[in-house]
Design a protein around this motif. Sequence first.
Motif, PDB file in Angstrom:
ATOM      1  N   UNK A  67      81.494  36.854   2.083  1.00  0.00           N
ATOM      2  CA  UNK A  67      80.773  36.013   2.837  1.00  0.00           C
ATOM      3  C   UNK A  67      80.153  36.361   4.301  1.00  0.00           C
ATOM      4  N   UNK A  68      78.902  35.919   4.422  1.00  0.00           N
ATOM      5  CA  UNK A  68      78.052  36.209   5.519  1.00  0.00           C
ATOM      6  C   UNK A  68      78.115  35.182   6.683  1.00  0.00           C
ATOM      7  N   UNK A  69      78.704  35.299   7.879  1.00  0.00           N
ATOM      8  CA  UNK A  69      78.727  34.244   8.899  1.00  0.00           C
ATOM      9  C   UNK A  69      77.422  33.989   9.247  1.00  0.00           C
ATOM     10  N   UNK A  70      76.835  32.604   9.305  1.00  0.00           N
ATOM     11  CA  UNK A  70      75.697  32.259   9.801  1.00  0.00           C
ATOM     12  C   UNK A  70      75.760  31.758  11.129  1.00  0.00           C
ATOM     13  N   UNK A  71      76.861  30.773  11.414  1.00  0.00           N
ATOM     14  CA  UNK A  71      77.185  30.280  13.011  1.00  0.00           C
ATOM     15  C   UNK A  71      78.131  29.725  12.606  1.00  0.00           C
ATOM     16  N   UNK A  72      78.707  29.537  13.911  1.00  0.00           N
ATOM     17  CA  UNK A  72      79.946  28.537  14.105  1.00  0.00           C
ATOM     18  C   UNK A  72      80.089  27.771  15.343  1.00  0.00           C
ATOM     19  N   UNK A  73      80.948  26.571  15.236  1.00  0.00           N
ATOM     20  CA  UNK A  73      80.994  25.790  16.493  1.00  0.00           C
ATOM     21  C   UNK A  73      82.324  25.973  16.993  1.00  0.00           C
ATOM     22  N   UNK A  74      82.354  26.055  18.236  1.00  0.00           N
ATOM     23  CA  UNK A  74      83.701  26.007  18.817  1.00  0.00           C
ATOM     24  C   UNK A  74      83.716  24.734  19.718  1.00  0.00           C
ATOM     25  N   UNK A  75      84.528  23.829  19.272  1.00  0.00           N
ATOM     26  CA  UNK A  75      84.100  22.439  19.629  1.00  0.00           C
ATOM     27  C   UNK A  75      82.733  21.938  19.606  1.00  0.00           C
ATOM     28  N   UNK A  76      81.808  21.763  20.668  1.00  0.00           N
ATOM     29  CA  UNK A  76      80.478  21.299  20.568  1.00  0.00           C
ATOM     30  C   UNK A  76      79.695  22.512  20.812  1.00  0.00           C
ATOM     31  N   UNK A  77      80.376  23.773  21.137  1.00  0.00           N
ATOM     32  CA  UNK A  77      79.465  24.852  21.423  1.00  0.00           C
ATOM     33  C   UNK A  77      79.104  25.504  20.195  1.00  0.00           C
ATOM     34  N   UNK A  78      77.618  25.641  20.046  1.00  0.00           N
ATOM     35  CA  UNK A  78      76.987  26.191  19.069  1.00  0.00           C
ATOM     36  C   UNK A  78      77.094  27.771  19.227  1.00  0.00           C
ATOM     37  N   UNK A  79      77.303  28.717  18.187  1.00  0.00           N
ATOM     38  CA  UNK A  79      77.165  30.044  18.291  1.00  0.00           C
ATOM     39  C   UNK A  79      76.562  30.684  17.230  1.00  0.00           C
ATOM     40  N   UNK A  80      75.424  31.075  17.238  1.00  0.00           N
ATOM     41  CA  UNK A  80      74.421  31.616  16.296  1.00  0.00           C
ATOM     42  C   UNK A  80      74.508  32.981  16.167  1.00  0.00           C
ATOM     43  N   UNK A  81      74.831  33.368  14.837  1.00  0.00           N
ATOM     44  CA  UNK A  81      74.707  34.890  14.703  1.00  0.00           C
ATOM     45  C   UNK A  81      73.455  35.297  14.849  1.00  0.00           C
ATOM     46  N   UNK A  82      73.221  36.815  15.363  1.00  0.00           N
ATOM     47  CA  UNK A  82      71.899  37.280  15.804  1.00  0.00           C
ATOM     48  C   UNK A  82      71.046  37.446  14.739  1.00  0.00           C
ATOM     49  N   UNK A  83      71.561  37.838  13.354  1.00  0.00           N
ATOM     50  CA  UNK A  83      70.671  37.865  12.090  1.00  0.00           C
ATOM     51  C   UNK A  83      70.596  36.705  11.338  1.00  0.00           C
ATOM     52  N   UNK A  84      71.017  35.703  11.708  1.00  0.00           N
ATOM     53  CA  UNK A  84      70.649  34.380  10.935  1.00  0.00           C
ATOM     54  C   UNK A  84      69.102  33.778  11.192  1.00  0.00           C
TER      55      UNK A  84
END
Lengths: 114, 116
Positions: free
Chosen positions: B43-60
Amino acid sequence: AQKITQTQPGMFVQEKEAVTLDCTYDTSDPSYGLFWYKQPSSGEMIFLIYQGSYDQQNATEGRYSLNFQKARKSANLVISASQLGDSAMYFCAMREGGSEKLVFGKGTKLTVNP
Amino acid sequence: DAMVIQNPRYQVTQFGKPVTLSCSQTLNHNVMYWYQQKSSQAPKLLFHYYDKDFNNEADTPDNFQSRRPNTSFCFLDIRSPGLGDAAMYLCATSRARGGWSNQPQHFGDGTRLSIL
Protein backbone atom coordinates in the motif's frame (compact mmCIF):
# COMPACT_ATOMS: atom_id res chain seq x y z
CA ALA A 1 16.87 4.02 2.05
CA GLN A 2 14.35 1.25 2.45
CA LYS A 3 13.10 1.15 5.99
CA ILE A 4 11.38 -2.24 5.86
CA THR A 5 12.86 -5.15 3.92
CA GLN A 6 11.08 -8.40 3.22
CA THR A 7 13.46 -10.55 1.22
CA GLN A 8 11.09 -13.44 0.46
CA PRO A 9 8.72 -12.61 -2.42
CA GLY A 10 7.09 -16.03 -2.04
CA MET A 11 7.09 -18.85 0.49
CA PHE A 12 5.57 -22.32 0.44
CA VAL A 13 4.70 -24.45 3.45
CA GLN A 14 2.89 -27.72 4.02
CA GLU A 15 -0.31 -27.65 6.01
CA LYS A 16 0.27 -28.12 9.76
CA GLU A 17 3.93 -27.11 9.55
CA ALA A 18 5.45 -23.90 10.90
CA VAL A 19 6.78 -21.13 8.69
CA THR A 20 8.90 -18.04 9.31
CA LEU A 21 8.48 -14.87 7.28
CA ASP A 22 11.45 -12.52 7.43
CA CYS A 23 11.44 -8.80 8.09
CA THR A 24 14.33 -6.43 8.75
CA TYR A 25 13.98 -2.75 9.47
CA ASP A 26 16.05 0.38 9.66
CA THR A 27 15.47 3.28 12.02
CA SER A 28 17.45 5.59 14.26
CA ASP A 29 14.41 6.35 16.42
CA PRO A 30 14.63 4.48 19.76
CA SER A 31 10.84 4.37 19.96
CA TYR A 32 9.07 2.42 17.24
CA GLY A 33 6.48 -0.25 16.67
CA LEU A 34 6.50 -3.18 14.31
CA PHE A 35 3.31 -4.64 12.85
CA TRP A 36 2.39 -7.59 10.72
CA TYR A 37 -0.64 -7.59 8.46
CA LYS A 38 -2.25 -10.34 6.42
CA GLN A 39 -3.92 -9.58 3.10
CA PRO A 40 -5.96 -12.40 1.52
CA SER A 41 -6.77 -12.29 -2.18
CA SER A 42 -10.06 -10.57 -1.33
CA GLY A 43 -8.04 -7.47 -0.44
CA GLU A 44 -8.72 -6.57 3.18
CA MET A 45 -5.72 -5.87 5.41
CA ILE A 46 -5.93 -7.77 8.68
CA PHE A 47 -3.81 -6.74 11.65
CA LEU A 48 -2.06 -9.78 13.16
CA ILE A 49 0.51 -8.82 15.75
CA TYR A 50 2.47 -5.92 17.23
CA GLN A 51 5.93 -5.60 18.80
CA GLY A 52 7.13 -2.45 20.51
CA SER A 53 10.78 -1.44 20.57
CA TYR A 54 10.81 -1.41 24.38
CA ASP A 55 9.00 -4.70 24.81
CA GLN A 56 11.13 -7.20 26.67
CA GLN A 57 9.30 -10.27 25.47
CA ASN A 58 8.43 -11.48 22.00
CA ALA A 59 4.81 -10.87 21.06
CA THR A 60 2.46 -13.80 20.62
CA GLU A 61 -1.14 -13.94 19.35
CA GLY A 62 -2.54 -17.43 19.01
CA ARG A 63 -0.65 -19.20 16.22
CA TYR A 64 1.34 -16.05 15.44
CA SER A 65 4.52 -15.11 17.21
CA LEU A 66 7.12 -12.51 16.51
CA ASN A 67 10.83 -13.34 16.73
CA PHE A 68 12.16 -9.90 17.67
CA GLN A 69 15.92 -9.47 17.57
CA LYS A 70 16.52 -5.82 18.29
CA ALA A 71 20.29 -5.79 17.81
CA ARG A 72 19.88 -7.35 14.38
CA LYS A 73 16.88 -5.15 13.60
CA SER A 74 14.74 -8.08 12.62
CA ALA A 75 11.13 -8.90 13.41
CA ASN A 76 10.28 -12.22 11.82
CA LEU A 77 6.75 -13.58 11.91
CA VAL A 78 6.35 -17.22 12.87
CA ILE A 79 3.11 -18.99 11.98
CA SER A 80 2.71 -22.33 13.71
CA ALA A 81 0.54 -25.20 12.48
CA SER A 82 -0.18 -23.61 9.10
CA GLN A 83 -3.70 -23.80 7.73
CA LEU A 84 -4.95 -23.52 4.16
CA GLY A 85 -6.60 -20.24 5.14
CA ASP A 86 -3.20 -18.76 5.94
CA SER A 87 -2.46 -18.48 2.22
CA ALA A 88 -2.19 -14.72 1.66
CA MET A 89 0.19 -11.79 1.31
CA TYR A 90 1.92 -10.82 4.54
CA PHE A 91 3.21 -7.31 5.11
CA CYS A 92 5.63 -6.15 7.76
CA ALA A 93 5.28 -2.49 8.72
CA MET A 94 6.90 0.00 11.09
CA ARG A 95 5.66 3.09 12.86
CA GLU A 96 8.26 5.41 14.35
CA GLY A 97 7.58 7.26 17.58
CA GLY A 98 5.68 10.49 17.05
CA SER A 99 4.66 9.56 13.51
CA GLU A 100 1.16 8.62 12.53
CA LYS A 101 2.36 6.83 9.42
CA LEU A 102 3.10 3.18 8.73
CA VAL A 103 5.95 2.21 6.43
CA PHE A 104 5.29 -1.09 4.69
CA GLY A 105 7.60 -3.70 3.27
CA LYS A 106 6.94 -5.16 -0.17
CA GLY A 107 5.27 -8.23 1.26
CA THR A 108 5.68 -12.00 1.14
CA LYS A 109 3.17 -14.24 -0.60
CA LEU A 110 2.60 -17.35 1.49
CA THR A 111 1.08 -20.45 -0.05
CA VAL A 112 -0.01 -23.31 2.21
CA ASN A 113 -0.14 -26.65 0.42
CA PRO A 114 -2.46 -29.46 1.53
CA ASP B 1 -18.95 -4.61 15.72
CA ALA B 2 -16.96 -1.42 15.47
CA MET B 3 -15.31 -1.25 12.09
CA VAL B 4 -14.09 0.62 9.04
CA ILE B 5 -16.53 0.48 6.15
CA GLN B 6 -15.70 1.32 2.56
CA ASN B 7 -18.25 1.81 -0.16
CA PRO B 8 -18.56 0.65 -2.79
CA ARG B 9 -16.57 -2.59 -2.83
CA TYR B 10 -16.08 -2.30 -6.58
CA GLN B 11 -16.25 0.89 -8.61
CA VAL B 12 -16.07 1.27 -12.35
CA THR B 13 -15.66 4.70 -13.89
CA GLN B 14 -14.79 6.16 -17.25
CA PHE B 15 -11.50 7.73 -18.16
CA GLY B 16 -11.60 11.35 -17.01
CA LYS B 17 -14.92 11.07 -15.16
CA PRO B 18 -14.70 12.21 -11.51
CA VAL B 19 -15.24 9.53 -8.91
CA THR B 20 -15.65 9.56 -5.14
CA LEU B 21 -14.86 6.73 -2.77
CA SER B 22 -16.19 6.76 0.76
CA CYS B 23 -15.04 5.50 4.11
CA SER B 24 -16.78 5.52 7.46
CA GLN B 25 -15.71 4.32 10.88
CA THR B 26 -17.34 3.53 14.18
CA LEU B 27 -14.08 3.30 16.10
CA ASN B 28 -14.02 7.02 16.90
CA HIS B 29 -10.39 7.16 15.84
CA ASN B 30 -8.96 10.59 15.21
CA VAL B 31 -6.65 9.63 12.34
CA MET B 32 -7.89 8.45 8.95
CA TYR B 33 -5.72 7.37 6.02
CA TRP B 34 -6.12 6.69 2.33
CA TYR B 35 -3.82 4.25 0.56
CA GLN B 36 -3.50 3.24 -3.06
CA GLN B 37 -2.45 -0.35 -3.69
CA LYS B 38 -1.62 -1.68 -7.12
CA SER B 39 -1.36 -5.35 -7.92
CA SER B 40 1.41 -7.20 -6.07
CA GLN B 41 2.64 -4.01 -4.40
CA ALA B 42 2.62 -2.62 -0.89
CA PRO B 43 0.00 0.00 0.00
CA LYS B 44 1.13 3.52 -0.84
CA LEU B 45 -0.02 6.29 1.48
CA LEU B 46 -1.77 9.12 -0.36
CA PHE B 47 -2.71 11.35 2.59
CA HIS B 48 -4.09 11.26 6.09
CA TYR B 49 -6.16 13.37 8.42
CA TYR B 50 -5.15 13.96 12.01
CA ASP B 51 -8.48 15.20 13.32
CA LYS B 52 -9.24 17.97 10.82
CA ASP B 53 -5.63 18.54 9.82
CA PHE B 54 -4.94 17.31 6.31
CA ASN B 55 -1.50 15.81 5.60
CA ASN B 56 -0.66 15.22 1.97
CA GLU B 57 2.21 12.99 0.87
CA ALA B 58 4.72 14.83 -1.30
CA ASP B 59 4.30 12.49 -4.26
CA THR B 60 0.50 12.30 -4.26
CA PRO B 61 -0.78 13.68 -7.59
CA ASP B 62 -3.00 16.78 -7.51
CA ASN B 63 -5.68 14.66 -9.16
CA PHE B 64 -6.34 13.10 -5.75
CA GLN B 65 -8.24 15.07 -3.13
CA SER B 66 -9.83 14.22 0.16
CA ARG B 67 -12.53 15.51 2.48
CA ARG B 68 -13.30 14.72 6.07
CA PRO B 69 -16.58 16.40 7.05
CA ASN B 70 -16.65 14.81 10.51
CA THR B 71 -14.84 12.24 12.66
CA SER B 72 -16.70 9.31 11.14
CA PHE B 73 -16.46 9.95 7.43
CA CYS B 74 -13.68 10.49 4.94
CA PHE B 75 -13.87 10.71 1.14
CA LEU B 76 -11.35 10.23 -1.63
CA ASP B 77 -12.05 12.24 -4.78
CA ILE B 78 -10.26 11.50 -8.03
CA ARG B 79 -10.92 14.47 -10.26
CA SER B 80 -9.93 13.04 -13.64
CA PRO B 81 -9.10 9.36 -13.37
CA GLY B 82 -6.51 7.99 -15.74
CA LEU B 83 -5.83 4.36 -16.61
CA GLY B 84 -2.92 4.39 -14.17
CA ASP B 85 -5.30 5.11 -11.29
CA ALA B 86 -6.88 1.68 -11.50
CA ALA B 87 -6.05 0.11 -8.15
CA MET B 88 -7.36 -0.99 -4.78
CA TYR B 89 -7.99 1.97 -2.49
CA LEU B 90 -7.74 1.25 1.20
CA CYS B 91 -9.02 3.40 4.02
CA ALA B 92 -7.56 2.96 7.49
CA THR B 93 -8.00 4.51 10.92
CA SER B 94 -5.82 4.81 13.96
CA ARG B 95 -5.97 6.27 17.42
CA ALA B 96 -3.18 8.78 17.68
CA ARG B 97 -1.46 8.88 21.02
CA GLY B 98 1.17 11.46 20.20
CA GLY B 99 4.58 9.87 20.55
CA TRP B 100 3.25 6.39 21.16
CA SER B 101 3.83 4.02 18.29
CA ASN B 102 1.80 1.07 19.47
CA GLN B 103 -1.51 1.83 17.80
CA PRO B 104 -2.23 -0.37 14.79
CA GLN B 105 -4.08 0.92 11.79
CA HIS B 106 -7.44 -0.71 11.18
CA PHE B 107 -8.30 -1.15 7.54
CA GLY B 108 -11.52 -1.35 5.62
CA ASP B 109 -12.11 -4.01 2.99
CA GLY B 110 -11.04 -1.65 0.22
CA THR B 111 -12.61 -0.36 -2.99
CA ARG B 112 -11.32 -1.85 -6.20
CA LEU B 113 -11.41 0.86 -8.85
CA SER B 114 -11.48 0.07 -12.57
CA ILE B 115 -11.14 2.66 -15.32
CA LEU B 116 -12.77 2.11 -18.71
